[in-house]
Design an enzyme around this catalytic site. Structure first.
Site, PDB file in Angstrom:
ATOM      1  N   ARG A 173      25.112  96.108 -64.183  1.00 29.50           N
ATOM      2  CA  ARG A 173      25.876  96.632 -65.404  1.00 29.50           C
ATOM      3  C   ARG A 173      26.583  97.985 -64.993  1.00 29.50           C
ATOM      4  NH1 ARG A 173      25.435  92.305 -65.907  1.00 29.50           N
ATOM      5  NH2 ARG A 173      24.546  91.161 -67.627  1.00 29.50           N
ATOM      6  N   GLU A 175      23.253  99.987 -72.416  1.00 29.20           N
ATOM      7  CA  GLU A 175      24.204  99.372 -71.780  1.00 29.20           C
ATOM      8  C   GLU A 175      25.248  99.595 -72.722  1.00 29.20           C
ATOM      9  OE1 GLU A 175      25.565  94.572 -71.337  1.00 29.20           O
ATOM     10  OE2 GLU A 175      23.250  95.001 -71.038  1.00 29.20           O
ATOM     11  N   SER A 202      25.188  93.714 -76.321  1.00 26.62           N
ATOM     12  CA  SER A 202      23.776  93.995 -76.023  1.00 26.62           C
ATOM     13  C   SER A 202      23.695  95.496 -75.791  1.00 26.62           C
ATOM     14  CB  SER A 202      23.624  93.315 -74.379  1.00 26.62           C
ATOM     15  OG  SER A 202      23.586  92.139 -74.467  1.00 26.62           O
TER      16      SER A 202
END
Length: 297
Positions: A171, A290, A220
């Site tokens: 990510r 995130e 998320s």
């Protein structure tokens, strides 16, 4: 910043533009300026003539983002229809505009018989965001399919970066600060359109069953730590349903924060930090955000 200091544009330039309507959480402050370029030339000319001290940030669908209540300094760039085209350029490769959605990319791939990009169906964002964040879900990641991308640097220069140049990790990429992804090439593999459609439907059903898609959320919230699932750590720390102001940890999926209707971005961020502290105290593990958090507090 006075309007006279801003370059002339062919697209749309708005001062003190509310960003809450443009992000999934439906919370947050204003952008000093919101620029929606008419095309690539308009974007490059604007950046070329803009004071180099003025910060620039790209905004996609605003799905994985907290815009803080104090708003965003400088210019927020939002790519529109001119940057949303997707087409197959050979039997297994797609050329995608930076403003194209994951649904459009995966659907175009299906129609062209290109498998391997179905996971983009489940990520509520744009190609530019996927490339920057190494977007992934259901076993796939952008690093696995990206060939290269076209990026407009803060200097206005257009460069093509191969996948290796982004130095992808989980990510995360090393895309230069202020850079805007205007296009990307994704390579999949030959597949049967009906099988691709079936996989997309499987992913959509799994997502519907497990995630609070009908809520104002940001996707998320935390990265999965090595060897762990973030939602399990959050749940074990007793955070399911936890609230701060109008923000709540989803009862359906504990790695999602939701705006129940009245949350400020401060509420949402404070709730996330509370969850991080509780997980640290319970499991000794530091959760990393995130969701990207931007702007003035």
């Amino acid at each position: 910043m006075m309007a006279t200091t801003m370059p002339r544009v062919a697209g749309k330039l708005t001062a003190q533009a509310p960003l809450a309507p443009l992000v999934w959480f439906k919370a947050g402050g204003k952008a000093d300026w919101l620029f929606e370029p008419k095309d690539l030339a308009d974007l490059q000319a604007f950046l070329r003539d803009l004071d180099p001290e003025v910060p620039v940030m790209a905004l996609g669908l605003g799905s994985n983002l907290i815009v803080r209540d104090g708003g965003v300094s400088g210019v927020v760039v939002r790519l529109g229809k001119a940057f949303a085209k997707v087409e197959a350029i050979d039997a297994v490769t797609l050329s995608c505009g930076g403003g194209a959605s994951g649904i459009l990319v995966s659907s175009t791939a299906r129609d062209a018989g290109i498998a391997g990009v179905e996971f983009l169906r489940s990520i509520p964002g744009t190609v530019g965001g996927f490339v920057r964040m190494n977007g992934g879900a259901y076993g796939g990641e952008v690093k696995d399919i990206l060939v290269d991308c076209d990026v407009v640097l803060r200097t206005s220069e257009l460069v093509t970066l191969p996948v290796e140049a982004l130095r992808y990790t989980y990510r995360h990429s090393e895309l230069p600060a202020g850079a805007i992804v205007v296009a990307a090439r994704f390579r999949g593999r030959a597949g049967d359109p009906s099988a691709i459609q079936a996989e997309m439907e499987r992913i959509a059903a799994a997502r519907e069953a497990s995630q609070p898609l009908r809520s104002k959320t940001g996707g998320s919230t935390f990265k999965n730590p090595e060897g762990h699932k973030a939602w399990q750590l959050v749940d074990a720390a007793g955070c399911r349903g936890l609230t701060v102001g109008g923000a709540q940890v989803s009862e359906k999926h504990t790695n999602f924060l939701i705006n129940t209707g009245t949350a400020t971005s401060t509420d949402i961020e404070e709730l996330g930090e509370t969850v991080r502290r509780r997980v640290q105290d319970k499991a000794g593990i530091t959760l990393e955000w995130e969701i990207q958090r931007v702007g003035r507090k």
